[in-house]
Design an enzyme around this catalytic site. Structure first.
Site, PDB file in Angstrom:
ATOM      1  N   GLN A 217       0.845  -1.196   0.000  1.00 20.12           N
ATOM      2  CA  GLN A 217       0.000   0.000   0.000  1.00 20.12           C
ATOM      3  C   GLN A 217       0.882   1.248   0.000  1.00 20.12           C
ATOM      4  O   GLN A 217       0.403   2.354  -0.144  1.00 20.12           O
ATOM      5  CB  GLN A 217      -0.894   0.000   1.247  1.00 20.12           C
ATOM      6  CG  GLN A 217      -1.836  -1.177   1.350  1.00 20.12           C
ATOM      7  CD  GLN A 217      -2.453  -1.293   2.740  1.00 20.12           C
ATOM      8  OE1 GLN A 217      -3.344  -0.535   3.104  1.00 20.12           O
ATOM      9  NE2 GLN A 217      -1.915  -2.201   3.539  1.00 20.12           N
TER      10      GLN A 217
ATOM     11  N   HIS B 112      -1.488   1.496  -4.300  1.00 17.75           N
ATOM     12  CA  HIS B 112      -1.875   2.906  -4.118  1.00 17.75           C
ATOM     13  C   HIS B 112      -0.925   3.870  -4.824  1.00 17.75           C
ATOM     14  O   HIS B 112      -0.843   5.050  -4.456  1.00 17.75           O
ATOM     15  CB  HIS B 112      -1.987   3.228  -2.619  1.00 17.75           C
ATOM     16  CG  HIS B 112      -3.045   2.426  -1.941  1.00 17.75           C
ATOM     17  ND1 HIS B 112      -3.095   2.265  -0.582  1.00 17.75           N
ATOM     18  CD2 HIS B 112      -4.109   1.748  -2.430  1.00 17.75           C
ATOM     19  CE1 HIS B 112      -4.138   1.503  -0.264  1.00 17.75           C
ATOM     20  NE2 HIS B 112      -4.776   1.181  -1.355  1.00 17.75           N
TER      21      HIS B 112
ATOM     22  N   CYS C 142      -0.401  14.524 -15.229  1.00 16.59           N
ATOM     23  CA  CYS C 142      -1.246  15.725 -15.362  1.00 16.59           C
ATOM     24  C   CYS C 142      -2.626  15.448 -14.767  1.00 16.59           C
ATOM     25  O   CYS C 142      -3.211  14.394 -15.037  1.00 16.59           O
ATOM     26  CB  CYS C 142      -1.387  16.106 -16.835  1.00 16.59           C
ATOM     27  SG  CYS C 142      -2.562  17.446 -17.106  1.00 16.59           S
TER      28      CYS C 142
END
Ligand code: BV8
Ligand code: ZN
Length: 257
Positions: free
Chosen positions: A112, A130, A138
């Site tokens: 994670q 994650h 962007c």
């Protein structure tokens, strides 16, 4: 009911049943959280924030809403965390997992964490559920962007750079709350949980979904679940809780195998 092994004074001799399960496992899934990087000086997610971010709850800052509201505050928080990670070194827990993966049998590392300490310790094919601090893109067109030079002052509010293609703001390449996880990473992690025979849960409070459900997926298909954390988890439905720090327990575990 899981067995608790107090490892705060070091890892005792392993109960034969646990030693056997660890020794016989040939498909190992390891799920790590912020606790595995704590001994490298990286604050865990629950640790209160300081300085410019003191009055913020991490789960609030780690959202697209917070970024829209105050891009400089959120961007600067991630640049501050990236600076910490670049200064940090992998610890014995990271290295033990990298060594374990070189042993017979297959070890799969799902994290994670958004730092790259597993990779810097030599772990290959680390699955990041994650995202990463080192992969800005962007906010508008999702184009991958270069990581800019770090702000020279430790804690400084800096505006995110702009995307050369559409002029949008750069955002950190992490998964924010309310955002979906990278499909392939999640699908791979789920498939591993469905077929592993041993699942090691290292340094995670198990509060964030869907990552927190992986050990339960593994348990339901018969895998042995071993949790390594200095804090016992009341609602732990696995087999063993090794109470202590990962940097001590993991190398010692490897010694005994
Ligand atoms: C989503 C990146 C689909 C950014 C992170 C079901 C039920 C309830 C809520 C939800 C649900 N499904 C979805 C949600 C919402 C939410 C969620 O789970 N909320 C929680 C808070 C209730 N989940 C999401 O939003 C996820 N997305 O579901 O998308 C979707 C889309 C639209 C609408 C609905 C659904 C996205 C979640 C990912 C968020 N991003 N990180 C960043 O880092 O800034 S999460 C972030 O927090 C970390 O990555 C990690 O996952 C988590 C922190 O937890 P830990 O790593 O466990 O760290 P923590 O500090 O808590 O604990 C450390 C542990 O280590 C402690 O136990 C401590 O004792 C131990 N320790 C300390 N030292 C040591 C140690 N252990 C060993 N050795 C030591 N030395
Ligand atoms: Zn763009």
């Amino acid at each position: 009911m899981s067995d608790l092994l107090d490892c705060r004074q070091g890892l005792p001799a392993l109960p034969p049943a646990l030693r056997e399960r660890l020794g016989d496992a040939d498909e190992v899934l390891v799920l790590t959280g912020a606790g595995v990087s704590a001994e490298s000086g990286i604050a865990t997610f629950r640790a209160a924030l300081s300085g410019l971010w003191a009055r913020f709850d991490p789960a609030q800052l780690a959202t697209a809403e917070a970024f829209r509201e105050d891009p400089a505050r959120v961007w600067s928080w991630y640049e501050w965390r990236r600076a910490q990670v670049l200064r940090a070194e992998p610890n014995p827990a990271h290295r033990a997992l990298a060594d374990w993966a070189e042993r017979p049998g297959r070890l799969h590392l799902v994290t994670q964490n958004v730092d790259d300490l597993h990779e810097r310790a030599g772990s290959r094919r680390v699955i990041h559920l994650h995202g990463s601090l080192h992969a800005p893109r962007c906010f508008d067109c999702a184009r991958p962007l270069d990581t800019p030079p770090l702000p020279d002052a430790e804690e400084q509010l800096v505006a995110p750079p702009r995307c050369p293609a559409c002029g949008g703001l750069a955002r950190p390449g992490v998964v924010w709350f309310g955002e979906s996880l990278p499909e392939d990473a999640l699908a791979t992690a789920w498939a591993l949980a469905e077929r592993c025979d041993l699942c090691l849960v290292v340094g995670t409070s198990g509060l964030v979904q869907p990552a927190a459900s992986l050990p339960e997926v593994a348990r339901q298909q018969g895998a042995t679940i071993v949790r390594i954390d200095p804090q016992p988890a009341a609602d732990f439905s696995g087999d063993w809780q090794l109470l202590g720090v990962a940097g001590v327990i993991l190398p010692a575990l490897l010694e005994q195998l």
